[in-house]
Design an enzyme around this catalytic site. Sequence first.
Site, mmCIF file in Angstrom:
data_model
loop_
_atom_site.group_PDB
_atom_site.id
_atom_site.type_symbol
_atom_site.label_atom_id
_atom_site.label_comp_id
_atom_site.label_asym_id
_atom_site.label_seq_id
_atom_site.Cartn_x
_atom_site.Cartn_y
_atom_site.Cartn_z
ATOM 1 C CB SER A 1 164.443 69.311 13.346
ATOM 2 O OG SER A 1 164.408 69.877 12.051
ATOM 3 C CE LYS A 2 157.725 67.406 16.716
ATOM 4 N NZ LYS A 2 156.584 67.951 17.482
ATOM 5 N NE ARG A 3 165.282 72.489 9.505
ATOM 6 C CZ ARG A 3 166.151 72.362 8.504
ATOM 7 N NH1 ARG A 3 165.702 72.184 7.267
ATOM 8 N NH2 ARG A 3 167.447 72.400 8.723
ATOM 9 N N GLY B 1 160.670 65.697 8.466
ATOM 10 C CA GLY B 1 159.661 64.645 8.413
ATOM 11 C C GLY B 1 159.531 63.966 9.757
#
Length: 467
Positions: free
Chosen positions: A240-242, A244
Amino acid sequence: MSVVVRFAPSPTGYLHIGGARTALFNWLFARHHGGSFRLRIEDTDRVRSTDAATAAIIDGLRWLGLDWDGEIVHQFSRATHHAEIARQLLASGGAYFCYCTPAELEAMRERARAEKRSVRYDGTWRDRDPADAPAGIAPVIRLRAPQTGSTTINDLVQGEVTVANEELDDLIILRSDGTPTYNFSVVVDDHDMQITQVIRGDDHLNNAFRQTQIYRALGWEVPQFGHVPLIHGPDGAKMSKRHGAIAVGDYRELGYLPEALRNYLLRLGWSHGDDEIISTEDAIGWFDITHVGRGAARFDQAKLDSVNAHYIREADDARLVDLVTERLSNEFGHVLSDSDRERLMQAMPGLKPRAKTIVELAAKARFYVAPRPLQPAADAAKALTPEARSRLGALGGALAEAPWEAAPLEVALRSFAETQGVKLGAVAQPLRAALTGSLASPGIFEVMQVLGRDESLARIADAASGG
């Protein structure tokens, strides 16, 4: 039968790396078998689907070099055809009208939860006469799914997977407003496109059982399924975006080469012995979907950087100059000149072994074409003491008549240091700061040769005068 596979993204966002890997596996499968790779945009979600997302998906696939065969199919444009097929299934008895109200469906769900049962439609209208329908209720059309036995999928990746039919209810295939549902549209499109293998993420595995039942109800041949595990982050959680960057476009902006990202994604969950660097030709020749592992692959940024560094080292210098020029022209706000490009071309053999990304390569190349006077980094500025500036002023005169090649320039610099009564480093480090604005660069004599006599002497004079 010729192999036909497809990549079918929803244009509700960017092309993420998981989707890119699915597209890559489909592309390799098709090319390995001499078949076709089709692209279908599943844009039936009219609220969330956007033209910008569609364009980004297409651009991402083109950048990765995943060319598709035939025209792009847009699912929404086929909605009328999907609805027609649903009504044909209704007429044949393979589906039926359901007149349950939203309140009745919610009550059905509440009873199931209270009795700790799976929440499923209970077949209220499965065998009722539509003549009993209440007035003013627009019906949906539901599949008349088998209620006994089981549905089995011989998955190319997951192996044989079976679900009891009693766990699957009569799903809606056409909504009350006449629009088809996702699972039904997918089946009709895959049939019409003559898809032979459906290779996709294993988050679609549950859909495969329902879609298999739709195929059988329509009397159509069921394609082979291959459900690929998702990509997880280093911590084992779904990517996921967390973690990167996860969009293909982000990796492009971060300076990764398409062939490097393609090679890295190929190795995420698939292997060929201990081979890490795999050419496109070998990938096509070796690819076998049954060799994809059943467990989720973990994304490793360091490994991607290593693969990208390899491809940068192997890349054509002119191509790298084009990529670096684009970035530096945007940074400087003007197009680099032909002489700037020629300087970068000369410097590239010494620069590319030092960079893991194109962003890094551009940063390391920047000083070669930066406008004068250079603005030195903080540590480089400290090396330009008054004494060092004075020595640089004298050095400019000593170098003026030297042949401008690396070997004689080194001889001249060593001779100058000797006449000054100092070690070579006392001259070389300030000189490096003057020429590059940094204390870390390719060899200083290589730098001087690439910059040329006039530019080198001008930068030395700038530093000597404090400019």
